[in-house]
Design a protein around this motif. Structure first.
Motif, PDB file in Angstrom:
ATOM      1  N   LYS A 277       0.862  -1.183   0.000  1.00 35.61           N
ATOM      2  CA  LYS A 277       0.000   0.000   0.000  1.00 35.61           C
ATOM      3  C   LYS A 277       0.897   1.230   0.000  1.00 35.61           C
ATOM      4  CE  LYS A 277      -3.958  -2.032   2.481  1.00 35.61           C
ATOM      5  NZ  LYS A 277      -3.412  -3.325   2.873  1.00 35.61           N
ATOM      6  N   ILE A 278       1.038   1.883  -1.144  1.00 37.73           N
ATOM      7  CA  ILE A 278       1.937   3.026  -1.278  1.00 37.73           C
ATOM      8  C   ILE A 278       1.147   4.313  -1.083  1.00 37.73           C
ATOM      9  CG2 ILE A 278       3.535   4.221  -2.799  1.00 37.73           C
ATOM     10  CD1 ILE A 278       3.944   1.518  -4.234  1.00 37.73           C
ATOM     11  N   VAL A 279       1.603   5.109  -0.139  1.00 32.60           N
ATOM     12  CA  VAL A 279       0.918   6.361   0.176  1.00 32.60           C
ATOM     13  C   VAL A 279       1.013   7.321  -1.008  1.00 32.60           C
ATOM     14  CG1 VAL A 279       0.924   8.386   1.682  1.00 32.60           C
ATOM     15  CG2 VAL A 279       1.268   6.108   2.656  1.00 32.60           C
ATOM     16  N   LYS A 280      -0.101   7.961  -1.301  1.00 32.80           N
ATOM     17  CA  LYS A 280      -0.158   8.910  -2.417  1.00 32.80           C
ATOM     18  C   LYS A 280       0.859  10.034  -2.217  1.00 32.80           C
ATOM     19  CE  LYS A 280      -3.495  11.726  -4.989  1.00 32.80           C
ATOM     20  NZ  LYS A 280      -4.909  12.168  -5.049  1.00 32.80           N
ATOM     21  N   GLY A 281       1.617  10.306  -3.258  1.00 31.93           N
ATOM     22  CA  GLY A 281       2.594  11.383  -3.200  1.00 31.93           C
ATOM     23  C   GLY A 281       4.001  10.926  -2.869  1.00 31.93           C
ATOM     24  N   PHE A 282       4.173   9.595  -2.633  1.00 34.15           N
ATOM     25  CA  PHE A 282       5.499   9.063  -2.315  1.00 34.15           C
ATOM     26  C   PHE A 282       5.856   7.948  -3.284  1.00 34.15           C
ATOM     27  CE2 PHE A 282       3.966  11.003   1.552  1.00 34.15           C
ATOM     28  CZ  PHE A 282       5.090  11.646   2.061  1.00 34.15           C
ATOM     29  N   GLN A 283       7.128   7.754  -3.464  1.00 30.67           N
ATOM     30  CA  GLN A 283       7.629   6.720  -4.355  1.00 30.67           C
ATOM     31  C   GLN A 283       7.871   5.414  -3.590  1.00 30.67           C
ATOM     32  OE1 GLN A 283       7.858   7.159  -7.713  1.00 30.67           O
ATOM     33  NE2 GLN A 283       6.859   9.118  -7.209  1.00 30.67           N
ATOM     34  N   PRO A 284       7.786   4.275  -4.284  1.00 34.25           N
ATOM     35  CA  PRO A 284       8.015   2.972  -3.639  1.00 34.25           C
ATOM     36  C   PRO A 284       9.505   2.710  -3.424  1.00 34.25           C
ATOM     37  CG  PRO A 284       7.540   2.653  -5.952  1.00 34.25           C
ATOM     38  CD  PRO A 284       7.362   4.124  -5.696  1.00 34.25           C
ATOM     39  N   LEU A 285      10.122   3.494  -2.538  1.00 31.15           N
ATOM     40  CA  LEU A 285      11.556   3.391  -2.301  1.00 31.15           C
ATOM     41  C   LEU A 285      11.908   2.501  -1.115  1.00 31.15           C
ATOM     42  CD1 LEU A 285      12.438   7.178  -2.737  1.00 31.15           C
ATOM     43  CD2 LEU A 285      12.557   5.363  -4.463  1.00 31.15           C
ATOM     44  N   MET A 286      10.943   2.299  -0.233  1.00 30.64           N
ATOM     45  CA  MET A 286      11.241   1.568   0.998  1.00 30.64           C
ATOM     46  C   MET A 286      11.505   0.097   0.705  1.00 30.64           C
ATOM     47  SD  MET A 286       8.875   1.262   4.376  1.00 30.64           S
ATOM     48  CE  MET A 286       9.170   0.025   5.624  1.00 30.64           C
ATOM     49  N   PRO A 287      12.612  -0.458   1.231  1.00 34.06           N
ATOM     50  CA  PRO A 287      12.895  -1.882   1.030  1.00 34.06           C
ATOM     51  C   PRO A 287      11.980  -2.753   1.877  1.00 34.06           C
ATOM     52  CG  PRO A 287      14.489  -0.938   2.524  1.00 34.06           C
ATOM     53  CD  PRO A 287      13.656   0.205   2.024  1.00 34.06           C
ATOM     54  N   THR A 288      11.907  -3.998   1.537  1.00 31.22           N
ATOM     55  CA  THR A 288      11.128  -4.957   2.323  1.00 31.22           C
ATOM     56  C   THR A 288      12.008  -5.487   3.447  1.00 31.22           C
ATOM     57  OG1 THR A 288       9.763  -5.604   0.458  1.00 31.22           O
ATOM     58  CG2 THR A 288       9.943  -7.165   2.265  1.00 31.22           C
ATOM     59  N   PHE A 289      11.455  -5.494   4.657  1.00 29.79           N
ATOM     60  CA  PHE A 289      12.222  -5.936   5.817  1.00 29.79           C
ATOM     61  C   PHE A 289      11.817  -7.320   6.302  1.00 29.79           C
ATOM     62  CE2 PHE A 289      12.563  -1.321   6.020  1.00 29.79           C
ATOM     63  CZ  PHE A 289      13.910  -1.161   6.256  1.00 29.79           C
ATOM     64  N   GLN A 290      10.989  -7.973   5.554  1.00 30.12           N
ATOM     65  CA  GLN A 290      10.488  -9.265   6.002  1.00 30.12           C
ATOM     66  C   GLN A 290      11.633 -10.244   6.273  1.00 30.12           C
ATOM     67  OE1 GLN A 290       7.412 -10.851   3.646  1.00 30.12           O
ATOM     68  NE2 GLN A 290       7.328 -12.812   4.696  1.00 30.12           N
ATOM     69  N   GLY A 291      11.574 -10.875   7.466  1.00 34.07           N
ATOM     70  CA  GLY A 291      12.577 -11.861   7.827  1.00 34.07           C
ATOM     71  C   GLY A 291      13.842 -11.277   8.407  1.00 34.07           C
TER      72      GLY A 291
END
Length: 337
Positions: A277-291
């Protein structure tokens, strides 16, 4: 509970244990009454009207409307009583009081790990005060488990990738059993523990032992900085990720045109699956931290994020939404950039 000195049921040690038992015994007695009645009737009519000689033909029976209505209406009324009573008990079991003390529980093969907001952490042992509602938010670090407190008459599944919750209020100081009631592997039977219910003063004395690591939220704040989450999530909202200050309970607009309410489930999913779920106005830059972090540390991160919204009415609301099955870092907890 004992019958003729033989223990049949665990003692009633919570405020609603008697209500659960009363409903159970009513359903049991009702079923037993009709089961015995049907069995006796079958045996009686089998003997009374058995065929006495070859060629004998029974009398023709046309039926009885009043009798048919009777055996339809009475069971319907009894079923509605069971439903109404059961719904009332269930409603009470599933709605923790707003003032309930919050504890996190994590199931893992083959142990139960508990975390208090004050920072104390326990394994297969849980200290709580008597006379105070306790809300337990539950998750699993590996497979499906089920947290069961027999004396409190409450249980709830621990499901990988999501939060569930239960609550109870212990009335009598003492020690009570904890079980896992969902088969979870070869040592399932050994996944047990003890609840130690203390007088309020004794519980406060136990808390004095304290955690050298600070409160759960303070541990989460340290992780938040260690994972560099603070470099993107600025309070000003000018960072690469959205500001997390006072965000809990708010509705955020997403890039796909939908919206989402920020609760524990949303925070968890944002940490574990930042692209969901990407917040409007931001880019999908955050890495996945799963595990990358343990379930306990994930809980600490979420508790820290909740502490950033001190006035949120949903601060203690449990997350029921899904998140990835394994725990992950929270830095970008809501970033969903």
């Amino acid at each position: 509970m004992k019958i003729f000195g033989i223990p049949i049921f665990p003692e009633q040690a919570s405020t609603f244990a008697a209500d659960v038992d009363a409903l159970y015994f009513f359903v049991l007695a009702t079923c037993a009454f009709f089961a015995i009645g049907v069995a006796v009737a079958v045996i009686y009519f089998g003997i009374r009207y058995h065929k006495k000689h070859d060629g004998e033909i029974g009398a023709r029976i046309e039926g009885s409307l009043p009798l048919e209505l009777l055996w339809s209406v009475i069971p319907t009324i009894i079923a509605m009583v069971m439903f109404g009573w059961g719904a009332s008990v269930f409603y009470h079991l599933r709605r923790p009081p707003a003032e309930a003390m919050h504890i996190y529980a994590v199931g893992k093969q083959w142990m139960w790990k508990f975390q208090h907001l004050e920072g104390q952490r326990e394994i297969n042992e849980l200290h709580i005060p008597a006379g105070r509602p306790i809300k337990v938010t539950i998750s699993s670090e590996d497979v499906l488990h089920s947290l069961f407190f027999p004396a409190f008459r409450t249980k709830m599944d621990a499901i990988p990738g999501r939060y569930t919750e239960l609550w109870f209020e212990a009335q009598t100081p003492g020690e009570y059993h904890i079980f896992c009631t969902e088969y979870c592997g070869t040592n399932h039977s050994g996944m047990i523990g003890t609840v130690k219910v203390l007088e309020p003063a004794q519980y406060q004395a136990w808390l004095q032992g304290g955690s050298m690591e600070g409160t759960l939220a303070q541990r989460g704040a340290k992780l938040f900085n260690d994972l560099a989450c603070s470099t993107c999530h600025l309070d000003t909202g000018q960072g690469r990720g959205p500001s997390l200050k006072d965000i809990l309970g708010k509705t955020v607009d997403l890039q796909d045109g939908s919206s989402a309410i920020v609760d524990e489930g949303y925070l968890r999913e944002s940490i574990l699956n930042s692209q969901a779920k990407i917040v409007k106005g931001f880019q999908p830059l955050m890495p996945t931290f799963q595990g990358l972090i343990s379930e306990e540390n994930l809980v600490a991160l979420i508790e820290h994020l909740k502490s950033l919204s001190p006035n949120a009415t949903t601060a203690a609301a449990p997350a029921t939404g899904a998140a990835a099955a394994t725990p992950q870092p929270a830095a970008a907890a809501v970033e969903k950039k």
